[in-house]
Design a protein around this motif. Structure first.
Motif, short mmCIF file in Angstrom:
data_model
loop_
_atom_site.label_atom_id
_atom_site.label_comp_id
_atom_site.label_asym_id
_atom_site.label_seq_id
_atom_site.Cartn_x
_atom_site.Cartn_y
_atom_site.Cartn_z
N SER A 152 0.71 -1.00 0.07
CA SER A 152 -0.11 0.05 -0.11
C SER A 152 0.99 1.52 0.05
CB SER A 152 -0.97 -0.01 1.43
OG SER A 152 -1.04 -1.19 1.65
N HIS A 153 0.28 2.24 -0.71
CA HIS A 153 1.15 3.51 -0.77
C HIS A 153 2.56 3.43 -1.22
CE1 HIS A 153 -2.48 4.84 1.45
NE2 HIS A 153 -2.22 3.90 2.40
N SER A 154 2.75 2.81 -2.14
CA SER A 154 4.01 2.50 -2.71
C SER A 154 4.29 2.86 -4.10
CB SER A 154 4.88 1.00 -2.35
OG SER A 154 5.25 0.61 -3.62
#
Lengths: 413, 413
Positions: A269-271
């Motif tokens: 996530s959020h990468s």
């Protein structure tokens, strides 16, 4: 005289210097460790294949295969993935292989893609496959492999997204999508996260008629209820995979043509590193090389992508490779120094010698730059005392002791 | 519908099924283990290089490079060895690298050679190099690496042949051989064992005038006395390399153009596998990519060649990969079986599940074919007793016990 050649790597290709390479090898070792703990056996196939082996399996991505004519005028290609060569292998050696065939392979693949962040033209995949099994418990094992590998590597916030191609195939049947339309729609949905809703809609409208388009849109928005996924969940529970590391997601379809059942994709996530690997069931791929239909499911870890992510998450290798630098105090001590070196290595202590005679300051700086924690010195003083000096390079403390004692201390520290 | 593609590998390329691949990985692991014990750090360079990086370094062997034009119309080539890419790397990252630079790389290389016994077009090399060191103690370490690796692998009757290019260069100067003549003569002498005295003489006569030819013949017959080799011997003694595993041999010159000093070659007496690896000093190779002259010496193990030899010498892998097969007694026990599987793996026991429901006989046969020593069963009986049955597949004995006890026993056995 030869003209000097500019030292440079090809666009999309990457060198790994020791610090990065050590972490990359740690990822590879971990994958292998887990694969072997899970009872997978290693195989290896060549980098080059007959081009016909590779074509007509990847869909439109086929244009990314590195292909050329070899010296025997054969059309050849660098492998695009490890799955199609496996299907070729299974068919070629079907009489020698014991089924169910559970194999792993960790190797480079090549794709003439536009290089992007964490996306190279040469990259290493760690693949595990189970061939000759229909049971969904095999699919569950593939998901469990991701969980175990990421856990051991300390990857944070990973998620495994799971779906089944059959879910979409059922819809395709209802909406009367042709084979080409289905493949086209799947490739667009696969790129959804990358290209966004608007562009996906535009592309879907090109491939589908109005009614089909509406049907697909509605389908993607609705929650689904699918018995295969429930069964998979049951097996994942049995295998000890926690509920919060995976999620069922209808948008996960995987772009390649050969998937036929379960598909999965791992990401963080959020990468901005995108997919860390994917896989799925490909029950009709082996058939392309033989008359037999052989069930198969597999998973793949993108090693270099994972490396990029781990470096971003701040992972460091805790231990330096070399533990002891045997220093060079002059040519009269070379033989004695090499003897000490040999004693250290025989005791299993990773050690090296500073070959060229340079002042001690340069030698200490070298040890510091490489994070080598200890130095062993032998010069006139030590020869007189029949000992060696062991120096702790962090604490900047040293003592002169007998060699066996030094070996003992260094082995334990 | 796609036409069926015949499953086949390219001439000179090889697949490795699990049994061979496990031994191949053992060789690779041993090389890496020794390299790391000796304080070498890993690096990695791409399989594809700009063609100009590879050309004008190998002499006439250059014609064996796999080269083609990529999609960007660049002339590219698959690496022919790991040494030239290393020289490119050293020059490209000279400001980031700490010298002396001690690195290893284990990777495939490609040569469009005529396939022969143990000779492939794709093969794996395990290379260790020391860059930025003039001292012969570095050359000695390269020889010591062969000794340590072969010893650990239990290779019998190996011999490391050692010479220095300088020995021949001195003669070439005396006989007034031009650069091309020297390179030509070296390539012929390198092939001496393969082509025989007569053919070697014929080829040498083509390259040399009568006086030069006589001089070279006389030189090859005489014993030589060379101080560099004595110095090397002193260091090899220090490093604990026994005298009887190496020999100085004037005919060992190595065919590649880039060698400049010590050269060595490892082989096994009375074997048809030829060289198991070679190496030497190449002090002028880095210069081809930068204005700086950087000393370097390296060694290389031919992994696939060594595998062929070890198989011929009767080496077997003693331990099977998987220790426990969790058997499938029906769909009602899948979850419970997977839980047991998870417990076994958590305890570090390599285990697998027989996914599809087949009769127990088929499952036992599978375990036998794969040499799996233990089976764990859970069915109605075991559920009632709240235990599992552990079966020793060799002794054909079994007992029903509690799971934690089973895990303990299997962990120890």
């Amino acid at each position: 005289m030869t003209d000097r050649v500019e030292p440079r790597t090809l666009k999309g290709f990457k060198d790994y210097l020791p610090e990065e390479e050590r972490l990359r090898l740690k990822i590879i070792d971990t994958c292998r460790e887990v694969f072997e703990l899970y009872g997978f056996l290693p195989t290896s196939t060549p980098a080059l294949e007959y081009l016909e082996t590779l074509t007509q399996k990847y869909g439109e991505d086929e244009k990314l295969i590195y292909n050329f004519k070899d010296r025997g005028d054969r059309d050849v290609g660098l492998r695009y993935d490890l799955t199609v060569p496996l299907a070729r292998l299974v068919s070629q050696y079907q009489n020698e292989i014991k089924f169910p065939f559970r194999r792993y392979q960790i190797a480079a693949v090549w794709r003439a893609e536009n290089p992007q962040k964490g996306r190279f033209r040469e990259f290493t995949q760690a693949d595990a496959d189970i061939v000759g099994v229909e049971s969904l418990s095999a699919d569950a094992e593939c998901v469990a492999l991701y969980y175990e590998i990421f856990k051991r590597l300390g990857v944070e916030n990973f998620k495994i997204r799971i779906n089944s191609r059959k879910v979409f195939d059922k819809l395709a049947q209802e909406l009367k999508l042709g084979t080409e339309q289905t493949a086209g729609a799947i490739r667009i949905i696969d790129k959804f996260d990358k290209i966004g809703q608007e562009e996906a809609d535009r592309l879907l409208e090109e491939v589908l008629n109005e009614e089909q388009f509406k049907g697909v849109k509605k389908f993607l928005q609705e929650d689904s209820d699918f018995s295969e996924l429930d069964e998979l969940k049951k097996y994942l529970d049995g295998l000890g995979v926690p509920n919060d590391v995976y999620v069922f997601d209808k948008k996960i379809v995987r772009g390649l043509d050969y998937y036929s059942g379960m598909v999965f994709e791992a990401s963080v996530s959020h990468s901005d590193f995108g997919s860390l690997g994917g896989g799925g069931r490909y029950d009709s791929l082996v058939e392309k090389f033989s008359n037999k239909q052989v069930s198969a499911v597999g998973m793949s870890v993108g090693v270099d992508r994972l490396l990029g992510l781990m470096l971003q998450q701040g992972t460091k290798l805790p231990i330096p490779a070399t533990k002891v630098l045997v220093m060079n105090l002059g040519s009269e001590f070379v033989e004695k120094s090499l003897e000490i070196l040999n004693q250290l290595r025989t005791a299993g202590i990773a050690s090296e010698y500073f070959y060229d005679q340079k002042d001690l300051d340069k030698q200490f700086k070298y040890a510091e730059a490489l994070n080598i924690p200890y130095a062993v010195l032998i010069g006139d003083e030590e020869m007189k005392k029949n000992g060696v000096t062991v120096r702790d390079l962090k604490k900047r403390e040293q003592e002169t002791i007998k060699l066996p004692e030094a070996v003992n201390i260094l082995k334990k520290s």
